[in-house]
Design an enzyme around this catalytic site. Structure first.
Site, PDB file in Angstrom:
ATOM      1  N   TYR A 157      28.214  -0.546  86.415  1.00 12.86           N
ATOM      2  CA  TYR A 157      28.328   0.294  85.294  1.00 12.86           C
ATOM      3  C   TYR A 157      29.424   0.147  84.379  1.00 12.86           C
ATOM      4  O   TYR A 157      30.483   0.066  84.790  1.00 12.86           O
ATOM      5  CB  TYR A 157      28.453   1.731  85.606  1.00 12.86           C
ATOM      6  CG  TYR A 157      28.539   2.982  84.800  1.00 12.86           C
ATOM      7  CD1 TYR A 157      27.543   3.501  84.058  1.00 12.86           C
ATOM      8  CD2 TYR A 157      29.861   3.572  84.769  1.00 12.86           C
ATOM      9  CE1 TYR A 157      27.457   4.454  83.274  1.00 12.86           C
ATOM     10  CE2 TYR A 157      29.713   4.484  83.655  1.00 12.86           C
ATOM     11  CZ  TYR A 157      28.742   5.117  82.979  1.00 12.86           C
ATOM     12  OH  TYR A 157      28.946   6.112  81.949  1.00 12.86           O
ATOM     13  N   ASP A 252      35.037  -6.270  83.501  1.00 10.31           N
ATOM     14  CA  ASP A 252      35.063  -4.956  83.173  1.00 10.31           C
ATOM     15  C   ASP A 252      36.089  -4.482  84.306  1.00 10.31           C
ATOM     16  O   ASP A 252      35.852  -4.324  85.386  1.00 10.31           O
ATOM     17  CB  ASP A 252      33.923  -4.184  83.207  1.00 10.31           C
ATOM     18  CG  ASP A 252      34.036  -2.641  83.167  1.00 10.31           C
ATOM     19  OD1 ASP A 252      35.073  -2.168  83.258  1.00 10.31           O
ATOM     20  OD2 ASP A 252      32.599  -2.041  83.148  1.00 10.31           O
ATOM     21  N   LYS A 280      41.375   3.984  82.438  1.00  7.84           N
ATOM     22  CA  LYS A 280      41.996   4.904  83.374  1.00  7.84           C
ATOM     23  C   LYS A 280      43.466   4.631  83.550  1.00  7.84           C
ATOM     24  O   LYS A 280      44.189   5.575  83.110  1.00  7.84           O
ATOM     25  CB  LYS A 280      41.253   4.260  84.814  1.00  7.84           C
ATOM     26  CG  LYS A 280      39.726   4.568  84.661  1.00  7.84           C
ATOM     27  CD  LYS A 280      38.908   4.524  85.982  1.00  7.84           C
ATOM     28  CE  LYS A 280      37.509   4.667  85.835  1.00  7.84           C
ATOM     29  NZ  LYS A 280      37.306   5.909  85.747  1.00  7.84           N
TER      30      LYS A 280
END
Length: 442
Positions: A157, A252, A280
């Protein structure tokens, strides 16, 4: 049904009356009552609880229930919740202004910290989310190579970018709809989706699209279909095949960056991608994103180059201050050694609890990230992950919640440990798991 007895016991032992009232009201104003789909508990049944306080390894809901938290705001809270250094940094910065829309010194400091920790990074551009970072990295790769096609892997994702919402993970997978309505087929025609850990599939894709592939984007450790690891040599193979075909390798690391090591997954696996996406942890719990890589590629971005990317709140001083405080705290001590020790303790305890209960569980872990699958088959890719017994996971989730342990409310999400977790927290978690697993096997 076993799930009814377990979930029924949860409802009797955990009071959620205030959460229920809030959720009913939220449904009137917010689609599905939540602002991110996986929070809705659709993957496990029941209704979500609402939190009003968090500290260290704990969260407290509006009904006063306390939980040991292994979601850690989906990864950013690597130091635990409300870390004093982060709170202090945000407070001091807010007194000077919450947003400028003008360059500020904190942006430069953050860029310096990222580059010093991640050898593949020469220049970095800040943005506001992981989705923005991956979207921009894809655009940059296409602009730099003057090619259109992108290879991604099923179960990985990369945010809700139109061209990447094809066989995605995270909430899309939880709901059984990997593709999203509202995404025209034309937007994904240049996206090639392959199974993770399959060398031959990558070779075939390059052979069938010679000179057309701009790059590969990959979660080096996929954490949005649960958690599974790259096979030995797989990431090195991706590095070599992209280089030999004039394509870019994009990591990623929104989830793994500054979590698996100071240099992220690329440090652990000794790989240097061309571009890397962050999020994050570098925001210390505030909204943030970033992408960076070799200077010659990054200089294709406006205002120097022809690839446009912008953001009003990019480099927001509050997010920069919080992220800098987080990165500085991580560098001060043996944070990663501690996280590894806690992770190993949890892994061994959970595996023993499953063995004792006679329930087949695959417990995958790397550093402070983990996931348990209710299946007899080792999990190396999305197809393996899909063999997991999801109804049993739902039973386990609710049983653990009743014991004061909060895990991600989906079989297809990774769990996280923070430096605020203690060995006693892990022991309590393992004992709770042993109790719940034994009950499930009756």
């Amino acid at each position: 049904m076993k799930g009814e007895s377990v979930q029924g016991s949860v409802m009797k032992t955990v009071a959620h009356s205030e959460s229920r009232k809030l959720f009913a009201e939220a449904l009137e104003y917010i689609p599905g009552g939540v602002n991110s789909p996986v929070r809705a508990f659709r993957g496990v049944g029941g209704e979500p609880f609402f939190v009003n306080r968090a500290k260290g390894s704990r969260v407290w809901d509006v009904d006063g229930n306390e939980y040991i938290d292994y979601v850690c705001t989906w990864g950013p809270a690597i130091l635990g919740h409300a870390h004093p250094a982060i709170i202090r940094a945000v407070q001091e910065t807010a007194e000077k202004g919450t947003s400028f829309g003008i360059p500020n010194p904190l942006e430069v400091n953050m860029a310096r910290l990222i580059r010093s920790a991640v050898p593949s990074i020469q220049k970095v551009r800040m943005c506001n989310s992981g989705t923005e970072a991956t979207m921009s990295a894809i655009r940059l790769a296409r602009g730099f190579t003057r090619r259109d096609k992108i290879i991604k892997f099923d179960g990985c994702y990369h945010g809700h970018v139109d061209s990447l919402l094809v066989k995605a993970g995270s909430g899309a997978l939880t709901f059984g709809h990997p593709d999203s309505a509202g995404v025209p087929a034309a937007f994904t025609q240049h996206t090639i989706v392959l199974p993770f850990n399959d060398v031959d599939a990558v070779k075939a894709a390059f052979a069938a699209n010679s000179g057309q592939v701009a790059g590969i984007i990959i979660e080096p450790v996929p954490g949005n279909a649960g958690l599974y690891l790259p096979r030995p040599g797989y990431l090195q193979f991706l590095r070599e095949i992209t280089q030999s075909n004039g394509a870019l390798l994009i990591f990623d690391e929104v989830m793994t960056g500054f979590r698996l090591a100071a240099g992220g997954a690329q440090e652990r696996f000794s790989i240097r991608p061309d571009l890397t996406c962050f999020g994050k942890i570098i925001g210390g719990g505030l909204p943030v994103g970033a992408f960076g890589g070799r200077a010659e590629i990054m200089d294709y971005l406006a205002p120097l180059g022809p690839v446009y990317q912008a953001g009003t709140l990019s480099g927001n001083p509050l997010a920069m201050a919080a992220g800098i405080a987080a990165l500085e705290e991580l560098s001060k001590s043996n944070s990663y050694e501690r996280l590894e020790q806690l992770g190993a303790q949890l892994e061994s305890g959970m595996k023993e609890s499953a063995r004792s209960a006679g329930i087949p569980v695959q417990f995958n872990r790397i550093g402070s990230m983990f996931c348990g699958y209710f299946t007899e088959k080792p999990v190396h890719n999305l197809a393996d992950a899909m063999t997991s017994d999801r109804p049993r996971f739902a039973e386990f989730f609710h049983g653990m919640l009743a014991e004061g342990i909060y895990l991600a409310p989906s079989q297809f999400e990774a769990g996280f440990i923070s430096t605020a977790h203690s060995s006693d927290d892990i022991d309590k978690t393992v004992k709770a798991a042993a109790k719940v697993l034994s009950a499930l096997n009756r």
